[in-house]
Scaffold this motif. Structure first.
Motif, PDB file in Angstrom:
ATOM      1  N   HIS A  41       0.579  -1.252   0.108  1.00  0.00           N
ATOM      2  CA  HIS A  41      -0.163  -0.100   0.149  1.00  0.00           C
ATOM      3  C   HIS A  41       0.977   1.183   0.004  1.00  0.00           C
ATOM      4  O   HIS A  41       0.383   2.195   0.495  1.00  0.00           O
ATOM      5  N   GLN A  42       2.153   1.172  -0.548  1.00  0.00           N
ATOM      6  CA  GLN A  42       2.776   2.368  -0.770  1.00  0.00           C
ATOM      7  C   GLN A  42       2.088   3.524  -1.353  1.00  0.00           C
ATOM      8  O   GLN A  42       1.399   3.421  -2.216  1.00  0.00           O
ATOM      9  N   TRP A  43       2.464   4.693  -0.724  1.00  0.00           N
ATOM     10  CA  TRP A  43       1.486   5.978  -1.108  1.00  0.00           C
ATOM     11  C   TRP A  43       1.660   6.243  -2.540  1.00  0.00           C
ATOM     12  O   TRP A  43       0.727   6.771  -3.261  1.00  0.00           O
ATOM     13  N   ILE A  44       2.932   5.743  -3.135  1.00  0.00           N
ATOM     14  CA  ILE A  44       2.911   6.299  -4.766  1.00  0.00           C
ATOM     15  C   ILE A  44       1.963   5.460  -5.392  1.00  0.00           C
ATOM     16  O   ILE A  44       1.885   5.796  -6.782  1.00  0.00           O
ATOM     17  N   HIS A  45       1.538   4.383  -4.982  1.00  0.00           N
ATOM     18  CA  HIS A  45       0.461   3.637  -5.637  1.00  0.00           C
ATOM     19  C   HIS A  45      -1.060   3.824  -5.246  1.00  0.00           C
ATOM     20  O   HIS A  45      -1.914   3.800  -5.990  1.00  0.00           O
ATOM     21  N   VAL A  46      -1.273   4.273  -4.024  1.00  0.00           N
ATOM     22  CA  VAL A  46      -2.495   4.215  -3.666  1.00  0.00           C
ATOM     23  C   VAL A  46      -3.253   5.583  -2.779  1.00  0.00           C
ATOM     24  O   VAL A  46      -4.411   5.850  -2.771  1.00  0.00           O
ATOM     25  N   ASP A  47      -2.210   6.412  -2.693  1.00  0.00           N
ATOM     26  CA  ASP A  47      -2.586   7.841  -2.346  1.00  0.00           C
ATOM     27  C   ASP A  47      -2.956   8.943  -3.319  1.00  0.00           C
ATOM     28  O   ASP A  47      -1.719   9.375  -3.681  1.00  0.00           O
ATOM     29  N   VAL A  48      -3.911   8.928  -3.760  1.00  0.00           N
ATOM     30  CA  VAL A  48      -4.077   9.786  -5.067  1.00  0.00           C
ATOM     31  C   VAL A  48      -3.495  11.353  -4.707  1.00  0.00           C
ATOM     32  O   VAL A  48      -2.962  12.023  -5.627  1.00  0.00           O
ATOM     33  N   GLU A  49      -4.027  11.907  -3.460  1.00  0.00           N
ATOM     34  CA  GLU A  49      -3.669  13.171  -3.243  1.00  0.00           C
ATOM     35  C   GLU A  49      -2.040  13.311  -3.051  1.00  0.00           C
ATOM     36  O   GLU A  49      -1.649  14.498  -3.358  1.00  0.00           O
TER      37      GLU A  49
END
Length: 151
Positions: A41-49
């Motif tokens: 769930h690394q942010w570069i994959h799942v955290d759009v904002e």
């Protein structure tokens, strides 16, 4: 779509390009589902904002998501209907030269690199180049190995 029903047909295709798939779009839903399935769930994959201000300007597909599409993309171009079982044996090479931004379109070009005899049947080495629409560098370059067992 090419169908290979005999080892002779397969051998005749050794060293040839099989074809190129149609474009498919990589959307955030697919990326999120892959993250859920793998626990990545690394942010570069799942955290759009957050990813909007990150190094790629948006979320990107996991490299292994792109790689996981190889069998499906290949199935759009060819079927192996030779006698006996077909087994994924491994991957010789994999590189991810360019990230796939969510919303990008990708397609794959497949080449039968080599067909060699093995005691149990044939070993097929398949080259895959997954390109990104509008990009010079591919998303993934992989070489997979399939064992085709004789009946």
């Amino acid at each position: 779509m090419r169908t290979f029903t005999t080892f002779d047909d397969l051998q005749a295709a050794s060293g040839t390009e099989i074809g190129t798939t149609e474009w498919i779009t990589i959307d955030q839903k697919r990326v999120n589902e892959f993250a859920h399935a793998t626990g990545d769930h690394q942010w570069i994959h799942v955290d759009v904002e957050r990813a909007k201000t990150g190094p790629f300007g948006g979320t990107i597909a996991h490299g292994y998501l792109t790689l996981s599409l190889v069998p499906w993309l290949g199935s759009l171009l060819f079927h192996l209907e030779t006698p006996g079982a077909k087994l994924n044996y491994g991957i010789n090479k994999v590189r991810f030269p360019n990230p796939v931004l969510v919303g990008s379109r990708i397609r794959s070009t497949v080449t039968f690199k080599e067909v060699v005899d093995i005691p149990a049947g044939k070993q097929l080495t398949v080259g895959h180049v997954i390109e990104i629409d509008g990009q010079d560098k591919p998303a993934c370059v992989a070489e997979t190995v399939v064992l085709l067992l004789a009946d």
